[in-house]
Design a protein around this motif. Structure first.
Motif, PDB file in Angstrom:
ATOM      1  N   VAL A 161       1.082  -1.261  -0.076  1.00 43.61           N
ATOM      2  CA  VAL A 161       0.108   0.374  -0.060  1.00 43.61           C
ATOM      3  C   VAL A 161       0.922   0.942  -0.037  1.00 43.61           C
ATOM      4  N   THR A 180      -9.711   1.208   2.853  1.00 45.98           N
ATOM      5  CA  THR A 180      -9.690  -0.402   3.208  1.00 45.98           C
ATOM      6  C   THR A 180     -10.533  -1.144   2.839  1.00 45.98           C
ATOM      7  N   ILE A 226      -7.836  -2.539  -0.024  1.00 42.15           N
ATOM      8  CA  ILE A 226      -7.253  -3.121   0.472  1.00 42.15           C
ATOM      9  C   ILE A 226      -7.660  -4.583   0.618  1.00 42.15           C
ATOM     10  N   VAL A 246       0.197  -6.933   5.050  1.00 37.68           N
ATOM     11  CA  VAL A 246      -0.292  -5.710   4.283  1.00 37.68           C
ATOM     12  C   VAL A 246       1.367  -4.789   4.581  1.00 37.68           C
ATOM     13  N   GLY A 298       1.681  -1.606   4.420  1.00 33.86           N
ATOM     14  CA  GLY A 298       1.955  -0.048   3.754  1.00 33.86           C
ATOM     15  C   GLY A 298       2.683   1.047   4.275  1.00 33.86           C
ATOM     16  N   GLY A 337      -0.379   5.151   3.372  1.00 37.03           N
ATOM     17  CA  GLY A 337      -0.054   3.518   3.353  1.00 37.03           C
ATOM     18  C   GLY A 337      -0.595   2.832   4.273  1.00 37.03           C
ATOM     19  N   SER A 350      -3.717   1.028   5.953  1.00 35.90           N
ATOM     20  CA  SER A 350      -3.379  -0.642   6.826  1.00 35.90           C
ATOM     21  C   SER A 350      -3.720  -0.173   8.400  1.00 35.90           C
ATOM     22  N   PHE A 399      -6.761  -0.769   8.007  1.00 38.93           N
ATOM     23  CA  PHE A 399      -7.942  -1.928   7.630  1.00 38.93           C
ATOM     24  C   PHE A 399      -7.384  -2.924   8.870  1.00 38.93           C
ATOM     25  N   LEU A 439      -5.552 -10.344   7.816  1.00 37.69           N
ATOM     26  CA  LEU A 439      -4.662  -9.928   7.778  1.00 37.69           C
ATOM     27  C   LEU A 439      -3.807 -11.451   8.498  1.00 37.69           C
ATOM     28  N   LEU A 470       1.425  -7.498   9.978  1.00 34.30           N
ATOM     29  CA  LEU A 470       1.421  -6.172   9.187  1.00 34.30           C
ATOM     30  C   LEU A 470       3.095  -4.792   9.317  1.00 34.30           C
TER      31      LEU A 470
END
Length: 243
Positions: A12, A57, A60, A74, A76, A80, A84, A87, A95, A98
């Motif tokens: 992202v 969101t 994503i 994810v 980000g 971003g 995230s 999200f 998820l 992260l």
């Protein structure tokens, strides 16, 4: 070649950029992991779509679903990264992990004031002038293989006021409480502004750790693309190993 256990990865992008920001990472990782990069609302291919954090969101979430491999890692960067975090709050079941890159500073309080000022200033400068400035800056600082995809995709200056208007005042380390998956806080060593809260963000999550990209600034994936990619790869492998 990707394997059945390889964690899918969704990238992202940050402020004003697009999916093109991640061209080096996509090329380096696609043989091992299912990977995709998104355009957030108001950016890239979605330039005409109004910005909203809820819309971000959903973009994503659709990207995670498009890989059809279950919950995703994810990654980000900056804007971003905050998208995230949202999200992670809205879609915890999607998820797997992260990576917050250049997104571990509180957007509340006095810290936000200069960014509100910049967001208000951007619409006063013609977008074509801003684009030329950005093109020259990126080409002066980075090799073509790192930034040409970003330059070709253009810039979303028109979205900056709405995007940062919604993010500013919304996020601090407390947002980490909504993240149910492991977190890598990945910052450029020289990004003193956006890593200012990294210790607080890490303390707020039981499975978070901080890693710094040596000699890199806010655009760590441009400043040190190999080191940034290696950090994401190691984290993704760890997630894949635990299933």
């Amino acid at each position: 070649m990707t394997t059945a256990r390889a964690v899918p990865i969704v990238f992202v992008h940050g402020t004003r950029f697009s999916a093109g920001q991640w061209s080096v990472q996509l090329t380096a990782l696609r043989d091992e992991f299912p990977v995709v990069a998104v355009d957030l609302p108001g950016h890239g291919a979605l330039s005409a779509r109004p910005w909203s954090l809820s819309g971000a969101t959903e973009v994503i979430a659709r990207a995670v679903d498009s890989l059809d491999c279950g919950p995703a890692l994810v990654v980000g960067h900056s804007l971003g990264g905050y998208a995230s975090l949202e999200f992670a709050r809205c879609h915890p079941e999607r998820l797997r992990g992260l990576v917050l890159a250049g997104a571990s500073a509180s957007t509340r309080g006095a810290w936000a004031a200069p960014y509100r000022w910049v967001a208000g200033l951007v619409p006063r400068v013609p977008a074509d002038r801003l684009a030329r400035w950005n093109d020259r800056l990126l080409r002066r600082l980075y090799p073509p293989e790192v930034v040409e995809a970003t330059i070709r995709s253009g810039y979303a200056f028109h979205t900056v006021p709405a995007a940062w208007g919604e993010v500013l005042g919304r996020f601090d380390a407390g947002a980490m409480g909504s993240v149910k998956a492991p977190v890598l806080i990945l910052n450029g060593e020289k990004d003193t502004v956006f890593r200012s809260g990294e210790a607080d963000f890490a303390r707020a999550h039981p499975r978070a750790r901080v890693e710094l990209v040596p000699r890199a600034g806010h655009l760590a994936n441009f400043d040190a693309p190999d080191a940034f990619t290696d950090a994401v790869r190691r984290f993704a492998r760890q997630l894949s190993a635990v299933g």
